[in-house]
Structures are given as C-alpha cells and as structure tokens.
Motif scaffolding. Structure first.
Motif, PDB file in Angstrom:
ATOM      1  N   GLY A 116      40.352  35.750  41.910  1.00  7.25           N
ATOM      2  CA  GLY A 116      40.871  36.923  41.252  1.00  7.25           C
ATOM      3  C   GLY A 116      41.230  38.204  42.584  1.00  7.25           C
ATOM      4  N   HIS A 117      41.117  39.831  42.920  1.00  8.49           N
ATOM      5  CA  HIS A 117      41.269  40.213  43.839  1.00  8.49           C
ATOM      6  C   HIS A 117      40.472  40.192  44.742  1.00  8.49           C
ATOM      7  N   THR A 118      40.443  39.978  45.738  1.00  4.59           N
ATOM      8  CA  THR A 118      39.687  40.164  47.442  1.00  4.59           C
ATOM      9  C   THR A 118      39.587  40.683  47.743  1.00  4.59           C
ATOM     10  N   ALA A 119      39.841  42.181  46.641  1.00  5.65           N
ATOM     11  CA  ALA A 119      39.260  43.548  47.770  1.00  5.65           C
ATOM     12  C   ALA A 119      38.412  44.216  46.444  1.00  5.65           C
ATOM     13  N   ARG A 120      38.149  45.162  46.345  1.00  8.55           N
ATOM     14  CA  ARG A 120      38.106  46.360  45.433  1.00  8.55           C
ATOM     15  C   ARG A 120      39.115  46.563  44.447  1.00  8.55           C
ATOM     16  N   ILE A 121      38.319  46.368  43.287  1.00 11.21           N
ATOM     17  CA  ILE A 121      39.906  47.089  42.194  1.00 11.21           C
ATOM     18  C   ILE A 121      39.762  48.520  42.442  1.00 11.21           C
ATOM     19  N   ASN A 122      40.439  49.008  42.136  1.00 15.68           N
ATOM     20  CA  ASN A 122      40.460  50.496  41.993  1.00 15.68           C
ATOM     21  C   ASN A 122      40.979  51.253  40.409  1.00 15.68           C
ATOM     22  N   THR A 123      42.065  49.603  39.741  1.00 23.38           N
ATOM     23  CA  THR A 123      42.588  50.993  38.263  1.00 23.38           C
ATOM     24  C   THR A 123      42.469  49.193  37.751  1.00 23.38           C
ATOM     25  N   ILE A 124      41.872  49.573  36.133  1.00 20.66           N
ATOM     26  CA  ILE A 124      42.249  48.699  35.037  1.00 20.66           C
ATOM     27  C   ILE A 124      43.374  49.897  33.856  1.00 20.66           C
TER      28      ILE A 124
END
Lengths: 353, 705
Positions: A116-124
């Motif tokens: 998965g993402h390795t940092a904060r997810i901004n958008t979906i």
C-alpha cells in the motif's frame, strides 16, 4: 437560476477542520464530512436545524447527524461515495484506504499494508464499471488502483510517474463511449502536472500546469478539466489538446497554501472555490464559467462557539480564520444546493431562497 | 471494611463456613476444590509465599522462575535474610573482624568436649597430694641428676635438708639482699629493706661432648632455622639422647610439657603414671594445665594481622632503623664477615682511641716564648697591592692609545661607536652614565652604503620565485573561478600582480606598497608563492584526462569584468528549465505543455474498465505493478519522447519569433556566449567511445580477465 446564496442549515459536530465533503450519490440526500478529528459524519441537511444558540460556550447540537464513522487513526482527507450509495471509501493520514459499509458503519476492507501507500493518502475516488476500483493518490507520489471485487491485497496498478505528492485524482466509470473520459484516470500532483492515463489507448499524457495542482474536476462532457493550483488561480483546461480554456482569478482571491477543492455548480454555470485570504468568516468565490468573471462572493459564517485559541509559532494568538477548503455541489453539479466546509469544522449548506 | 482480614480471622471464618460442626480437633480440609485450604498438602511448585496477613508476597513476574532461597523465602519470616553488600574497597577490615574467630572447640564434637572438660578438672598438684608421687621426679631429676644417679632422695639431699636446705635453693651461706617480689611489692614495704636469703641456685653447666669431626661451633642445618631455635634444638636433642642429663633448669618446663602428652619418641614407659592420662588417647593435641598455679602460657589468637599465617603483626621498620638495629648486633668484622658465633664485635676501636682519645696522646705544647723563624718581614706591608684589572681601570688610555704605545698596527675591525650617530652615542652615554665613550663617527657600513636602486634590486632578489608554469596555472585557475583571498580585494590584487610578475606577463617589477615594511612584504610574497603552488589546477595526467565543464567567464557579465579580475565566485549556470514549464509559465498551454508517453495498464485494470487491453500490452503481461515497465521498448539512442520534445521546441521557437515575446533568458545576451537551445548536450551528445571511458576509468588489469 440565480446562484443559491441562502444558508439552508449548518452542520455541526466536527471537532476540528473539515477536510472532505461529499454528497451522497444521486439523489444526494446526505452529506458526508471527513474531519481532522478522525471521524466521518453522515448528515441529512433536510432535517430540522438545531435550535438557535443561546449559550455561546455550549457547542451546538448536531441534530442532522445520522451516523458517525470512526475507524481512522488519523485525519480524514477525502471521501468518495459509490454510485449505489451502499458503500463509500475514505482516506487520510493512516496509509490505507478504508472501504466502508454505509449502513453498518464498519469498514468492509482496508487497502494498505505492504503493497500500500507508504505515506499519507490525499485523495480517493471510485473508478471502473460498477465502482469496482478505487484510485488513491498519496504523499508517496504514487497513485494506486485497488480492486474492490477481488480479494487481492495488492493494488492492481501502481502509477508512479509523479515527481511529487499526488493531491487529487479523477477516474472514469468505464461506461459510455469514452468521450466523457470514462476510461481515463487523472492525477494532479504537487509537481505541477496533470497526468491523464488512458486505459484504452495505453497512453499517459502529462500536462504541465506550472503550479502545484490541488484540485481536479471534470465537466460533464469530459472535454474540460477544472484544475485548481496554488497560484491563486483556477484553470479550465481542454482535455483533448491540453490548451487553456479559461482562467479564474480575482484580486481578492488567494490560494497558495492550502488544498482548496473547487467544483462546478449549477450545471457547470459557476465555478466555486474557497478563499484563503479571509478572517473569522470564510468566503467562497463564485465565477461565471464562461466569462470568468466573479459572480458572487459568499460569506460563510464561522462557528459561533468559542473554539480553542490557536497559538502560532511566534507564540502569539492567531486570529481565527475560517478557510473554506472544500465545496461540494449537490448531484454532481446539477442540483440546487451546495455546501462548504472549512477550518471551523462547520459545514454550511446553501440553497435557493 | 478497614482492610483485609487477618489470617487468623480468615481461618476461623473458613472453618465456620466449611465445617461448622467440628468442635474438637482440626477439621478436614474442605471438599470444594475452589476453596483455599490451608494446611493441606500442596506441591512445592504450587506453594505460595504469603506474609503474616495471608497476602501473597510475590506477584506477577516474581512468582515463577527464579527463586531466591527456598521458594522465594529470602527476606521473608521463614527465609534467611540476605546480607547486604559491603564494599571492601574502602573499609577492608570491617568484614574481617566480623568473621568469627575459629577456636579449637569449633572442631570438637561432644566427646572431645567432654574430654576437654575432664582435662580441665581441678586437681591438687601431685607434689602436695601425698607420698609416692613421681610426678615431680622429672624436676628433681633435672636439678641434681648428674650428681646423684640415684632414684629418690639421696643421702646428700637428706643431709642438706637437715641443714636447712630446701629444694630450689642454692647451696651456700645466706645472702643479704632486698626481696624480689616480681613487682608485687606491698605499699608498706620499705624498698631498701634487706633480708637474708638463701643463695640462688646455680645451674649446672653441662658440656656437650664433641664426638664428631665438625668444626667448633658448627651447627649444621639447625643453624638455618635461626639462632634461638638452634639452642632449643640442641637441648631437646640432648634430652632425647641422654634422657636424664639436663643441665639448665630453664629447660625444665619444656621437658615437662613434652611429657604431658604422648609425643613421638616417648613411649608408654615414660609415662608418669598418673591415671588421668591415657597414653593411647587420640585426640586433639591440646594441652591444658592440670595444675593450679602452673604458669599458663596464654595462646595468642588475636594477633591483629589480617593474614592468619603470619604469627605476628607485621610492623613497618624503616630501612634506617633496621640498619641501625642490625649494626648493633651484627656488626661485621673488618673482613666483611660476621663475627664468630657468641662473639660480639667490640664497640671500641683501638685505633681511633689511639688517635682521638683525649689526653692520651695530646700534641706537644709550644714552649713559651718560642717564635717561628718564618715571620713576614715588616717592610713588605707598606706597598698596596693593585690587581691588573684595577690597574687597567685606572688607566685613562683607550685601546687605540695603548696600541699606539705598544706600537701595534691598527686593527682592521671597527668599534660599534664608529657606526653610531652622535645622537645615539649621547643616548648611550646618558644611559650608561659614562662620559668617556669613544666618539661616534656615524659611519655607514659598506653593505648599507647603497643607492636606492641597488637596494631595491637586492630586495627584488629576495622575492620568492615561482616557476613560470605554476604561476600561469594559478592565474588561469583564478580566471576560471577560484582565487584565494576572496575576502580581501587588495590582497587578491597583490597576489595577482605577483603571479603575473612571476609568469612574465607583467614585466614591471613588483612594487612594495606604502604600508608595508620590507619584512612583511617579503613574508606576504612568500605566502603568495605557497598559495600559487596549492591553487594551481590539476596538472599532468589528471589535466589531460579531464576538461573543466564550463568556465564562468563565458557569462556575459563576467566577461566584461575579466580585465578587472575574475569573479569571486563562479556563478552556477542556471538550470536549464523545462520548456514545458516555461510554456506553462507563459500561459501557452497546449501542445507545448503536453507530452505523451506509452503506458501499460494491466489487463485486470482494462477488464475492470471493461475495455480491450491496448495493443501494445502483451497478452501475457502480468497483472500487477511490474507490468508497467516497458518491455517491448528498444533502447533507442534518441527516444520517441525526445523527438517529440525536439519538435515541440521547434514549434515554440517559431512562436517566439512570431509573437516577439522576450523570454527572461540569460541566453540571448551576447554573441560570444553560444548556448545551443536546439540541443541538449547532456541528452543528445554523442556518447563517448568505449576507449575514452577505459582510458579514464579503466583498470589495466580488467582487460586481462
């Protein structure tokens, strides 16, 4: 139709800034808010408003609140609702995509982990036929496409062309002739580029905007893309050629710090975006889509209740500021109602008088 | 409730609850396994340590595993208390004192102790107990054994006794002396009072028969164990061989002691016959006095020394004291050996007595009226003695005058005063207080007597040299960007002048600027010379292998400054901006800001979007992220995107020409600066041949393998 400027109601309950706003899918009865207090709230704005505030110290009652979805461990940054209104997905500071069941208020799945993402997810956003895909973009400069249908924990696609944090994504639903961008995935990045991934052609087109892209919105016909940037201007770009159709600017409009969602409203008659450069009361600037002139400046009243005093880095008490960071129009721009939310944590719903 | 129930309460409660009908005795443990049963058997590993209130003493991690003492009883009522650690570093002896002194009793069992008790039973001495006792025989034997080889009381003794002799007394008339009470004088006693006493017993002198061929005084190995012991050994030897010949009464005690317990060499027949002594008794060889009044030698257990193997406390004796002590007893003879045993070196030195003793050999007395014939003559006293130095001081002649008197040729050297100016001489004179200083001539020495020109020439000769190549290299380095002394413009210009001078560019000689002393100036030049050595660019092999990438003076502003001097810092060339970015900045969105690339969506993604996969996606390609790596792309020298970019740039340049827009570029400033906007050197430049890379980076040995 005149621009709906009347405050229909205000939605309370969030303890902290509201980062994400989403109307439920058609008929857009409900509003979902994602807050920095780590929870998602489901409101019905048509319910009766809370009684007028008598005690300013007492927080207002959230009479319209229907459900609170809490599983996030960090702030919620974006929400997307499936078209059948049965599920929605949310992302935030925790590095996984939360796929929720609306009625049970529990997560069905969480997409994240090793792949998965390795940092904060901004958008979906939902994508694909029958909303079987989730496209998420995060601070780790990657866009990941998740398959809701299969049980695979890995993303089915990783788009890592971006050179900086991904701030917004758009995706088609895979139904139609493709002229409305139904087979495309768009990502806007802080590196100042909008990348359009065409699934059918197997091509990625990179449009250089020149400034950090913070929001993306598409016209109904898919020919235009509304690109919000951190240079205090919103651009309407031609999807086919990459040319600039219109720039929405104003002297009193400032956006160079926060991610401000912008959106179309009133059947793409207007372009809406919050303004950074305001005081305790927020402001939403409304442009005419075709002329590019400012049509309205809507003042959004901040929360009446005394909030926490914010102390800046210099040790001084900061002036209270209500930056309206997110706006959403009912029924994807077709309805007659819109709402906005910001740092005060109050969502104000506007409607026709 | 104030607290927990006490254990007693708990137990009574338990009984009342579980077995209410038991009036007598201890009730059986409750049948219910849940109920805690105290007193019933619990396996050791299940037992818990509880305090007097019945509460668990150990909790959590401390209940299992490690157990201190018997199942964690340490520190509890049942267990032992661990001693606290005492550091022996600072107080060493504290612990040692505490350590129990071991006594013989510690090693005795009950039987031994009973024996010891028996041995201590108070008894009257045999001598008093009645006739027929033979206990004292040994003593009697010791005294007069040589005279009377008879058992029992001889006729002589009887006679003596009749005459008033008593055992232990000497024989002869009574002696008048003061009483010797061993320090127990009573207060009333007159210390001077004398009484008649029997004479002291004189000891029989025994002579050891010499029946070997060893030298006189030879002791053999006995000598090794020390002087005192050797005597004792002697005696015991005597006693053992003779058995009946003891000369010295002093050994009486020793013999007695020996006889007290069966020792080696004393058989049962030597038994004195007393009942309480079992000759075959096996036990610790502890001897106790069995007689009242027998003088008891106290055992010294506590000797205070930490080391029990040492008999006495070690005492520090200084070397000096030890020497002194040694010299008292063991003064060595003249030949360096110790005196013979038994002899003491005399403390009186005959020879010293001969010479030094007063009165004995006094010097002759000078007769009265004697006069020495060697008296000084009265006439010689009148002349005053003047040393040569004094005489020289008195003389008013200066060296020159003296030389003249002596008729010497004038010395070639010159005096300091010859070079002094009159003013300096005055100063010297006033400082020294002497007025007779020679005249100051104010001469100028030959070396200093130069014209200005000559002097300058000589100075220039002292200027440090830098070879021409180095100077040129340092200059060019400076021109291409770096030159030292960036913080001091004046110094830098001096440095440059120096380098130019050394390189032969500037023919004019170096000028010393006003504020500098000659030494400082030379020092600075020396520094410049060193600097030039350091800051010259790479030379030799390295220089031929590499070329510097860009030179700063190509920038227009610097080029104009070149005559004045190279720039302090080489300005970094502005990063070539992405043309698309530039276009976006100018608002020229469209084909210039758009670039297209192949993308390989996975098959699953295509499926989810309900589309056919694009033709360039291989049907067998994987569904996951690795699929987006181009696999069918040949490593083109100029990629398609690069060509696209080039075309785009072409379009853009046309636009520039037509729209006449001046892009804020430093490029179009001067003609001599040629930056090819058509070409990105880094991207499109010809890749250097393999040979070049090898020449630079290659290792010769690599070719072999």
């Amino acid at each position: 139709m005149a621009f709906p400027t009347k405050v229909v109601t205000q939605l309370y309950g969030s303890i902290g800034p509201v980062h994400a706003l989403a109307y439920s899918s058609s008929p857009s009865t409900y509003i979902l808010t994602g807050s920095s207090d780590r929870s998602i709230r489901l409101y019905n704005p048509s319910r009766p408003s809370p009684p007028p505030i008598t005690n300013p110290l007492e927080p207002p009652k959230a009479t319209q609140l229907i459900q609170t979805y809490s599983a996030h461990g960090y702030e919620v940054l974006d929400i997307t609702v499936a078209r059948d209104n049965a599920t929605f997905a949310s992302v935030g500071g925790d590095r996984s995509v939360f796929y929720w069941d609306v009625s049970t208020a529990k997560t069905i799945r969480r997409f994240g982990g090793n792949q998965g993402h390795t940092a904060r997810i901004n958008t979906i956003t939902f994508a694909g036929t029958g909303d079987c895909l989730l496209v998420s973009g995060g601070f780790d400069t990657s866009v990941r496409i998740w398959d809701v249908k299969s049980n695979n924990a890995k993303p089915i696609m990783l788009l890592d062309e971006a050179g900086d944090s991904i701030s917004c994504v758009l995706a088609g639903n895979g139904e139609g002739n493709g002229k409305g961008g139904e087979y495309e995935v768009l990502s806007g990045s802080v590196d100042g580029r909008v990348r359009t991934y065409d699934v059918r052609m197997g091509k990625v087109e990179t449009d250089v905007v020149g400034t950090s892209v913070t929001s993306l919105a598409r016209t109904r016909d898919g020919k235009g893309v509304l690109v919000g940037g951190l240079d205090s201007s919103i651009r309407l770009m031609d999807r086919d050629t990459g040319g600039l159709l219109k720039t929405y600017k104003h002297d009193g409009f400032k956006n160079d710090e926060f991610r401000m969602w912008s959106c179309f409203g009133g059947n793409e008659r207007w372009v809406l975006c919050g303004n950074e450069d305001v005081g305790a009361d927020g402001q939403v600037v409304v442009w005419d889509t075709l002329t590019g002139n400012v049509e309205e400046k809507i003042t959004v009243e901040g929360a009446k209740a005394e909030g926490k005093k914010k102390i800046g880095r210099d040790g001084k008490v900061k002036d209270r500021q209500n930056v309206v960071s997110c706006v959403a129009w009912k029924q994807e721009g077709r309805g007659n109602q819109w709402c906005c939310g910001g740092t005060d944590g109050v969502v104000t719903v506007f409607g026709v008088a | 409730m104030s607290g927990k129930r006490s254990r007693a309460t708990y137990e009574s409660d338990l009984q009342a609850q579980q077995s209410p009908f038991v009036t007598y005795g201890t009730p059986l443990p409750p049948f219910d396994p849940e109920v805690r049963d105290d007193g019933s058997y619990v396996p050791v590993w299940k037992q818990e340590v509880r305090d007097e209130r019945g509460l668990k003493r150990l909790h959590g991690a401390f209940t299992g595993g490690f157990s201190a003492g018997y199942f964690n009883t340490v520190g509890s009522k049942e267990g032992w208390t661990p001693s606290t650690f005492v550091s022996s570093r600072t107080n060493r002896k504290k612990d040692a004192e505490k350590a129990p002194q071991q006594r013989p009793e510690d090693f005795m069992d009950d039987e031994d102790r009973a024996d010891a008790e028996d041995a201590q039973r108070v008894q009257t001495a045999e001598g008093f107990s009645g006739l027929g006792s033979t206990e004292e025989d040994a003593a009697r034997r010791g005294a007069l054994i040589d005279l009377f080889r008879v058992e029992g009381e001889t006729i002589g003794v009887k006679l003596l006794k009749k005459m008033g002799w008593k055992e232990g007394q000497g024989i002869g008339p009574k002696v008048r002396r003061s009483a010797r009470l061993g320090g127990n004088e009573q207060v009333g006693d007159d210390p001077d009072a004398t009484h008649l006493f029997a004479p002291e017993n004189t000891n029989m002198i025994s002579f050891t028969k010499k029946n070997d061929h060893k030298g006189l005084g030879y002791e053999g190995e006995a000598r090794l164990s020390g002087n005192g012991n050797s005597i004792a050994a002697h005696k015991s030897e005597d006693e053992e061989e003779a058995g009946d010949r003891t000369a010295l009464v002093a050994t009486k005690k020793q013999t007695k002691k020996k006889a007290a317990r069966g020792g080696i060499g004393i058989g049962i027949l030597n038994d004195t016959g007393s009942d309480d002594e079992d000759p075959y008794e096996i036990g610790p060889r502890i001897s106790y006095n069995k007689v009242i009044g027998g003088d008891k030698k106290k055992k010294k257990f506590v000797n205070g020394s930490a080391n029990p193997s040492l008999k006495s406390k070690p005492v520090f004796i200084s070397k000096k004291a030890a020497l002194e002590k040694a010299s008292k007893g063991f003064r060595k003879c003249r030949d360096g050996r110790l005196p013979l045993d038994g002899f003491i070196l005399s403390s009186i030195d005959e020879f010293s007595e001969l010479t030094l003793s007063d009165g004995k050999y006094a010097p002759l007395e000078i007769p009265e009226g004697w006069k020495s014939s060697k008296q000084a003559k009265p006439g010689s006293e009148s002349t005053n003695f003047i040393s040569t130095a004094d005489a020289a001081k008195l003389s008013s002649l200066d060296p020159k005058a003296r030389a003249a008197i002596l008729g010497e040729a004038a010395l070639p050297g010159k005096s300091v005063f010859d070079f002094l100016s009159p003013a300096a001489r005055e100063k010297l004179a006033s400082a020294s207080g002497k007025s007779n200083l020679p005249l100051a001539l104010g001469e100028i020495p030959k070396g200093y007597n130069m014209t200005e020109e000559e002097r300058h020439k000589e100075l220039l000769a002292q200027v440090p040299r830098v070879d021409r190549a180095t100077a040129e290299a340092a200059l060019s380095r400076g021109a291409s960007g770096f030159m030292p002394y960036g913080e001091d413009e004046a110094k830098r210009s001096r440095y440059r002048n120096y380098l130019e001078n050394q390189a032969g560019i500037r023919s004019s000689p170096l000028e010393r600027s006003g504020g500098f002393s000659k030494n400082d100036w030379l020092k600075e030049l020396q520094e410049f010379a060193n600097c030039a050595q350091i800051f010259k660019p790479m030379s030799g092999m390295m220089a031929t292998r590499f070329t510097s990438s860009t030179s700063a003076p190509k920038v227009a502003s610097d080029a104009s400054e070149l005559s004045a001097g190279p720039a302090l810092l080489s300005k970094p060339e502005p990063k070539p901006e992405d043309p698309a970015e530039q276009a976006a900045k100018l608002g020229m969105y469209g084909p210039m800001t758009r670039s297209s690339k192949d993308w390989y969506p996975t098959r699953l993604l295509c499926k989810r979007f309900n589309v056919q996969p694009p033709s360039h996606v291989q049907p067998g390609s994987t569904e996951h992220a690795e699929g987006d790596m181009p696999r069918n792309m040949a490593p083109d020298l100029v990629s398609k995107t690069a060509i696209d970019e080039m075309m785009m740039q072409g379009i853009r340049n046309q636009n520039f020409a037509s729209a006449n827009i001046q892009a804020p570029e430093p490029v179009i400033k001067k003609e001599e600066i040629v930056i090819d906007t058509e070409k990105n050197e880094a991207l499109e430049g010809q890749r250097a041949g393999e040979a070049v890379f090898k020449a630079i980076f290659g290792d010769d040995s690599d070719d072999d393998d």
